[in-house]
Write an enzyme that holds these catalytic residues in place. Sequence first.
Site, PDB file in Angstrom:
ATOM      1  N   ASP A  67       0.821  -1.212   0.000  1.00 40.04           N
ATOM      2  CA  ASP A  67       0.000   0.000   0.000  1.00 40.04           C
ATOM      3  C   ASP A  67       0.854   1.261   0.000  1.00 40.04           C
ATOM      4  O   ASP A  67       2.070   1.196   0.183  1.00 40.04           O
ATOM      5  CB  ASP A  67      -0.965   0.000   1.205  1.00 40.04           C
ATOM      6  CG  ASP A  67      -0.321  -0.519   2.486  1.00 40.04           C
ATOM      7  OD1 ASP A  67       0.918  -0.508   2.567  1.00 40.04           O
ATOM      8  OD2 ASP A  67      -1.055  -0.920   3.399  1.00 40.04           O
ATOM      9  N   ASP A 136      -7.279  -2.722  14.538  1.00 35.75           N
ATOM     10  CA  ASP A 136      -8.692  -2.978  14.205  1.00 35.75           C
ATOM     11  C   ASP A 136      -8.849  -4.185  13.266  1.00 35.75           C
ATOM     12  O   ASP A 136      -9.913  -4.402  12.703  1.00 35.75           O
ATOM     13  CB  ASP A 136      -9.344  -1.728  13.581  1.00 35.75           C
ATOM     14  CG  ASP A 136      -8.711  -1.315  12.252  1.00 35.75           C
ATOM     15  OD1 ASP A 136      -7.764  -1.986  11.781  1.00 35.75           O
ATOM     16  OD2 ASP A 136      -9.179  -0.308  11.668  1.00 35.75           O
ATOM     17  N   HIS A 138      -7.168  -4.728  10.430  1.00 34.97           N
ATOM     18  CA  HIS A 138      -6.929  -4.527   8.992  1.00 34.97           C
ATOM     19  C   HIS A 138      -5.659  -5.239   8.527  1.00 34.97           C
ATOM     20  O   HIS A 138      -4.732  -5.452   9.307  1.00 34.97           O
ATOM     21  CB  HIS A 138      -6.926  -3.039   8.608  1.00 34.97           C
ATOM     22  CG  HIS A 138      -5.767  -2.225   9.103  1.00 34.97           C
ATOM     23  ND1 HIS A 138      -5.908  -1.029   9.773  1.00 34.97           N
ATOM     24  CD2 HIS A 138      -4.423  -2.407   9.003  1.00 34.97           C
ATOM     25  CE1 HIS A 138      -4.724  -0.528  10.051  1.00 34.97           C
ATOM     26  NE2 HIS A 138      -3.809  -1.351   9.604  1.00 34.97           N
ATOM     27  N   GLU A 143      -9.684  -1.909   5.718  1.00 35.34           N
ATOM     28  CA  GLU A 143     -10.284  -1.648   7.025  1.00 35.34           C
ATOM     29  C   GLU A 143     -11.522  -2.535   7.208  1.00 35.34           C
ATOM     30  O   GLU A 143     -12.022  -3.136   6.240  1.00 35.34           O
ATOM     31  CB  GLU A 143     -10.686  -0.166   7.100  1.00 35.34           C
ATOM     32  CG  GLU A 143      -9.504   0.805   7.041  1.00 35.34           C
ATOM     33  CD  GLU A 143      -8.705   0.876   8.351  1.00 35.34           C
ATOM     34  OE1 GLU A 143      -8.760  -0.068   9.172  1.00 35.34           O
ATOM     35  OE2 GLU A 143      -8.011   1.899   8.544  1.00 35.34           O
TER      36      GLU A 143
HETATM   37  C1  F6R Z   1       1.476  -1.502   6.120  1.00 34.91           C
HETATM   38  C2  F6R Z   1       0.190  -2.149   6.258  1.00 34.91           C
HETATM   39  C3  F6R Z   1      -0.581  -2.128   7.533  1.00 34.91           C
HETATM   40  C4  F6R Z   1       0.249  -2.388   8.783  1.00 34.91           C
HETATM   41  C5  F6R Z   1      -0.623  -2.258  10.016  1.00 34.91           C
HETATM   42  C6  F6R Z   1       0.172  -2.423  11.299  1.00 34.91           C
HETATM   43  O1  F6R Z   1       1.990  -1.700   4.819  1.00 34.91           O
HETATM   44  O2  F6R Z   1      -0.252  -2.671   5.305  1.00 34.91           O
HETATM   45  O3  F6R Z   1      -1.594  -3.116   7.464  1.00 34.91           O
HETATM   46  O4  F6R Z   1       0.819  -3.651   8.717  1.00 34.91           O
HETATM   47  O5  F6R Z   1      -1.239  -1.002  10.034  1.00 34.91           O
HETATM   48  O6  F6R Z   1       1.021  -1.325  11.446  1.00 34.91           O
HETATM   49  P1  F6R Z   1       2.195  -1.343  12.519  1.00 34.91           P
HETATM   50  O7  F6R Z   1       3.150  -2.380  12.083  1.00 34.91           O
HETATM   51  O8  F6R Z   1       2.799   0.038  12.430  1.00 34.91           O
HETATM   52  O9  F6R Z   1       1.579  -1.628  13.829  1.00 34.91           O
END
Ligand code: F6R
Length: 243
Positions: A67, A136, A138, A143
Amino acid sequence: MKVEVFKTKEEANAAAAKVFIDAVNANPNIILGLATGGTPEGLYAVLADANKAGKVSFKTVRSWNLDEYVGLPKEHPETYRNFMNRKLFDNIDIDKANTHVLNGLATDKEGECAAYEASLKAAGGVDIQLLGIGSDGHIAFNEPGSPFDSRTREVFLEQQTIDDNARFFDGDKSKVPTSALSMGIATILDAKKIVLLAYGANKAQAVRDAVKGTPDVKCPASALQSHPDVTFYCDEAAASLLG
Ligand code: F6R
């Protein structure tokens, strides 16, 4: 779906890094799916050390990232392109021309997402996909409510994700982009193998819902239950609600 629990995230990173290193050594032309955020930083450091020590080469590896934020200027340190360069690509022998990150400044966002899907398909698809998980539930920026058949598209960040990610933007929630281009859940499920890292108590509920809950769009990561080769690498805090 397998879950491996380690005392510390350092031990989990070492085990997950071994999966990537062994896979790259077995297939130097492998296609990796890569993630950003705080979670994979330690694993990327282990991969960089292994590369420097001559234990693995990324010279002919190709990668596609999950992403990218929409609208951040090219030079902003928190674009996922700049994150990847800083945390991994600048520290290993990969050819940057072989690394793909969605363009969050594309004027034709739909065209950008379609071209990204097409380029990945033409390359043969992801062999190993690295994932983190949002508090959450995701995966990538899919989301809660994201359809399990979703493909790469523009998505809007939930307030919880904006709050969680403010730590990368001087703690200022107003600086966090409100949308991103993201691989869809179906895009992620196309990967041949999936490695998900989850560290810290704030991921415990999401891990529980993903692993033990009935698959439901309320927890996007629960879609992974339908995939034949998924392993969660958790520290004890993230696994604490698995019972
Ligand atoms: C990042 C991504 C997100 C993160 C998630 C956890 O490329 O796709 O799904 O893996 O938001 O973020 P952290 O690792 O910062 O807790």
